[in-house]
Design a protein around this motif. Structure first.
Motif, PDB file in Angstrom:
ATOM      1  N   TYR A   3      20.294  24.773 -47.999  1.00  0.00           N
ATOM      2  CA  TYR A   3      18.982  24.958 -47.389  1.00  0.00           C
ATOM      3  C   TYR A   3      18.676  26.441 -47.400  1.00  0.00           C
ATOM      4  O   TYR A   3      19.584  27.280 -47.464  1.00  0.00           O
ATOM      5  N   PHE A   4      17.384  26.777 -47.319  1.00  0.00           N
ATOM      6  CA  PHE A   4      16.960  28.171 -47.386  1.00  0.00           C
ATOM      7  C   PHE A   4      16.046  28.504 -46.220  1.00  0.00           C
ATOM      8  O   PHE A   4      15.192  27.710 -45.825  1.00  0.00           O
ATOM      9  N   HIS A   5      16.252  29.687 -45.686  1.00  0.00           N
ATOM     10  CA  HIS A   5      15.476  30.220 -44.567  1.00  0.00           C
ATOM     11  C   HIS A   5      15.115  31.653 -44.945  1.00  0.00           C
ATOM     12  O   HIS A   5      15.877  32.319 -45.635  1.00  0.00           O
ATOM     13  N   TYR A   6      13.964  32.132 -44.512  1.00  0.00           N
ATOM     14  CA  TYR A   6      13.614  33.527 -44.799  1.00  0.00           C
ATOM     15  C   TYR A   6      13.418  34.282 -43.494  1.00  0.00           C
ATOM     16  O   TYR A   6      13.139  33.706 -42.444  1.00  0.00           O
ATOM     17  N   SER A   7      13.559  35.571 -43.578  1.00  0.00           N
ATOM     18  CA  SER A   7      13.239  36.443 -42.456  1.00  0.00           C
ATOM     19  C   SER A   7      12.861  37.811 -43.012  1.00  0.00           C
ATOM     20  O   SER A   7      13.156  38.131 -44.162  1.00  0.00           O
ATOM     21  N   THR A   8      12.238  38.597 -42.171  1.00  0.00           N
ATOM     22  CA  THR A   8      11.882  39.954 -42.575  1.00  0.00           C
ATOM     23  C   THR A   8      13.071  40.886 -42.353  1.00  0.00           C
ATOM     24  O   THR A   8      14.035  40.558 -41.665  1.00  0.00           O
ATOM     25  N   GLU A   9      12.970  42.045 -42.948  1.00  0.00           N
ATOM     26  CA  GLU A   9      14.080  43.000 -43.000  1.00  0.00           C
ATOM     27  C   GLU A   9      14.644  43.364 -41.628  1.00  0.00           C
ATOM     28  O   GLU A   9      15.862  43.503 -41.472  1.00  0.00           O
ATOM     29  N   GLU A  10      13.791  43.488 -40.621  1.00  0.00           N
ATOM     30  CA  GLU A  10      14.279  43.941 -39.314  1.00  0.00           C
ATOM     31  C   GLU A  10      15.218  42.934 -38.632  1.00  0.00           C
ATOM     32  O   GLU A  10      15.932  43.287 -37.691  1.00  0.00           O
ATOM     33  N   ASN A  11      15.258  41.688 -39.111  1.00  0.00           N
ATOM     34  CA  ASN A  11      16.116  40.674 -38.491  1.00  0.00           C
ATOM     35  C   ASN A  11      17.434  40.436 -39.221  1.00  0.00           C
ATOM     36  O   ASN A  11      18.272  39.674 -38.738  1.00  0.00           O
ATOM     37  N   VAL A  12      17.624  41.053 -40.367  1.00  0.00           N
ATOM     38  CA  VAL A  12      18.768  40.731 -41.225  1.00  0.00           C
ATOM     39  C   VAL A  12      20.098  40.969 -40.526  1.00  0.00           C
ATOM     40  O   VAL A  12      20.979  40.093 -40.523  1.00  0.00           O
ATOM     41  N   GLN A  13      20.286  42.131 -39.939  1.00  0.00           N
ATOM     42  CA  GLN A  13      21.581  42.448 -39.325  1.00  0.00           C
ATOM     43  C   GLN A  13      21.923  41.502 -38.178  1.00  0.00           C
ATOM     44  O   GLN A  13      23.063  41.044 -38.063  1.00  0.00           O
ATOM     45  N   SER A  14      20.937  41.178 -37.335  1.00  0.00           N
ATOM     46  CA  SER A  14      21.232  40.266 -36.227  1.00  0.00           C
ATOM     47  C   SER A  14      21.533  38.850 -36.729  1.00  0.00           C
ATOM     48  O   SER A  14      22.381  38.158 -36.173  1.00  0.00           O
ATOM     49  N   LEU A  16      22.952  38.116 -39.670  1.00  0.00           N
ATOM     50  CA  LEU A  16      24.295  38.154 -40.243  1.00  0.00           C
ATOM     51  C   LEU A  16      25.370  38.249 -39.166  1.00  0.00           C
ATOM     52  O   LEU A  16      26.483  37.760 -39.344  1.00  0.00           O
ATOM     53  N   GLN A  17      25.030  38.836 -38.043  1.00  0.00           N
ATOM     54  CA  GLN A  17      25.997  38.981 -36.960  1.00  0.00           C
ATOM     55  C   GLN A  17      26.000  37.759 -36.031  1.00  0.00           C
ATOM     56  O   GLN A  17      27.062  37.247 -35.681  1.00  0.00           O
ATOM     57  N   ASP A  18      24.807  37.288 -35.649  1.00  0.00           N
ATOM     58  CA  ASP A  18      24.700  36.255 -34.619  1.00  0.00           C
ATOM     59  C   ASP A  18      24.250  34.896 -35.144  1.00  0.00           C
ATOM     60  O   ASP A  18      24.174  33.944 -34.377  1.00  0.00           O
ATOM     61  N   GLY A  19      23.890  34.805 -36.411  1.00  0.00           N
ATOM     62  CA  GLY A  19      23.422  33.555 -36.984  1.00  0.00           C
ATOM     63  C   GLY A  19      21.924  33.368 -36.813  1.00  0.00           C
ATOM     64  O   GLY A  19      21.210  34.258 -36.344  1.00  0.00           O
ATOM     65  N   LEU A  20      21.460  32.193 -37.216  1.00  0.00           N
ATOM     66  CA  LEU A  20      20.039  31.852 -37.097  1.00  0.00           C
ATOM     67  C   LEU A  20      19.793  31.208 -35.743  1.00  0.00           C
ATOM     68  O   LEU A  20      20.449  30.228 -35.377  1.00  0.00           O
ATOM     69  N   LYS A  21      18.846  31.745 -35.021  1.00  0.00           N
ATOM     70  CA  LYS A  21      18.504  31.245 -33.686  1.00  0.00           C
ATOM     71  C   LYS A  21      17.229  30.410 -33.769  1.00  0.00           C
ATOM     72  O   LYS A  21      16.320  30.710 -34.542  1.00  0.00           O
ATOM     73  N   ARG A  22      17.177  29.389 -32.954  1.00  0.00           N
ATOM     74  CA  ARG A  22      15.996  28.524 -32.918  1.00  0.00           C
ATOM     75  C   ARG A  22      14.753  29.298 -32.487  1.00  0.00           C
ATOM     76  O   ARG A  22      14.820  30.162 -31.626  1.00  0.00           O
ATOM     77  N   SER A  23      13.647  28.970 -33.103  1.00  0.00           N
ATOM     78  CA  SER A  23      12.341  29.485 -32.736  1.00  0.00           C
ATOM     79  C   SER A  23      11.429  28.263 -32.630  1.00  0.00           C
ATOM     80  O   SER A  23      11.423  27.425 -33.540  1.00  0.00           O
ATOM     81  N   ASP A  24      10.720  28.144 -31.543  1.00  0.00           N
ATOM     82  CA  ASP A  24       9.908  26.939 -31.302  1.00  0.00           C
ATOM     83  C   ASP A  24      10.776  25.686 -31.350  1.00  0.00           C
ATOM     84  O   ASP A  24      10.359  24.640 -31.844  1.00  0.00           O
ATOM     85  N   ASP A  89      19.310  23.173 -33.549  1.00  0.00           N
ATOM     86  CA  ASP A  89      20.347  23.975 -32.905  1.00  0.00           C
ATOM     87  C   ASP A  89      20.429  25.308 -33.648  1.00  0.00           C
ATOM     88  O   ASP A  89      19.863  25.456 -34.732  1.00  0.00           O
ATOM     89  N   ASP A  90      21.129  26.263 -33.065  1.00  0.00           N
ATOM     90  CA  ASP A  90      21.374  27.526 -33.751  1.00  0.00           C
ATOM     91  C   ASP A  90      22.373  27.283 -34.884  1.00  0.00           C
ATOM     92  O   ASP A  90      23.156  26.331 -34.837  1.00  0.00           O
ATOM     93  N   ILE A  91      22.346  28.143 -35.886  1.00  0.00           N
ATOM     94  CA  ILE A  91      23.276  28.030 -37.011  1.00  0.00           C
ATOM     95  C   ILE A  91      24.153  29.284 -37.011  1.00  0.00           C
ATOM     96  O   ILE A  91      23.655  30.395 -37.164  1.00  0.00           O
ATOM     97  N   HIS A  95      28.056  30.286 -41.535  1.00  0.00           N
ATOM     98  CA  HIS A  95      27.499  29.272 -42.434  1.00  0.00           C
ATOM     99  C   HIS A  95      26.255  29.762 -43.177  1.00  0.00           C
ATOM    100  O   HIS A  95      25.527  28.975 -43.781  1.00  0.00           O
ATOM    101  N   ILE A  96      26.044  31.083 -43.131  1.00  0.00           N
ATOM    102  CA  ILE A  96      24.833  31.690 -43.697  1.00  0.00           C
ATOM    103  C   ILE A  96      25.234  32.840 -44.609  1.00  0.00           C
ATOM    104  O   ILE A  96      26.171  33.573 -44.312  1.00  0.00           O
ATOM    105  N   ARG A  97      24.499  33.000 -45.709  1.00  0.00           N
ATOM    106  CA  ARG A  97      24.687  34.196 -46.534  1.00  0.00           C
ATOM    107  C   ARG A  97      23.319  34.612 -47.071  1.00  0.00           C
ATOM    108  O   ARG A  97      22.413  33.784 -47.230  1.00  0.00           O
ATOM    109  N   VAL A  98      23.180  35.902 -47.355  1.00  0.00           N
ATOM    110  CA  VAL A  98      21.941  36.387 -47.967  1.00  0.00           C
ATOM    111  C   VAL A  98      21.956  35.935 -49.423  1.00  0.00           C
ATOM    112  O   VAL A  98      22.921  36.179 -50.150  1.00  0.00           O
ATOM    113  N   ASN A  99      20.909  35.248 -49.832  1.00  0.00           N
ATOM    114  CA  ASN A  99      20.792  34.802 -51.210  1.00  0.00           C
ATOM    115  C   ASN A  99      20.171  35.906 -52.055  1.00  0.00           C
ATOM    116  O   ASN A  99      20.692  36.282 -53.084  1.00  0.00           O
TER     117      ASN A  99
END
Length: 117
Positions: A3-14, A16-24, A89-91, A95-99
């Protein structure tokens, strides 16, 4: 499955450190890079001569709990032809890597272009 998720540059480090957090209430993903780029260009369209750097994250589908994964129908399937998903849920980061990374920008005629970074 990936599966693929996108984010802007300012969120990349968090991410990679904390995973993907739920939004809405969910983490939103697609099953194709083309589709996630379409979503990114809609929700992050740059202004005039602005450039926006986005990052595509690949999520290991095998690591997701199937009962928390559901198809999302909150998009116009005639416009964005893809399967979109919500994970309820959060991921975790493991289980995530930058593609890949992309830059969104408009040309002189205000046509939107997406360039690999």
């Amino acid at each position: 499955m990936k599966y693929f998720h996108y984010s802007t540059e300012e969120n990349v480090q968090s991410i990679l450190q904390d995973g993907l957090k739920r939004s809405d209430g969910a983490v939103f993903m697609t099953d194709s890079i083309d589709a996630i780029l379409t979503f990114a260009s809609i929700y992050n369209a740059p202004e005039d001569d602005e450039k926006i750097n986005i990052f595509i994250f690949e999520v290991e589908g095998e690591a997701l709990e199937p009962d928390k994964l559901m198809e999302s129908t909150d998009h116009n399937e005639d416009y964005i032809k893809c399967n979109a998903y919500m994970y309820l849920d959060d991921i975790p980061a493991e289980h995530i890597r930058v593609n890949t990374a992309y830059t969104l920008e408009h040309d002189d005629e205000m046509d939107l272009h997406i360039y690999p970074d």
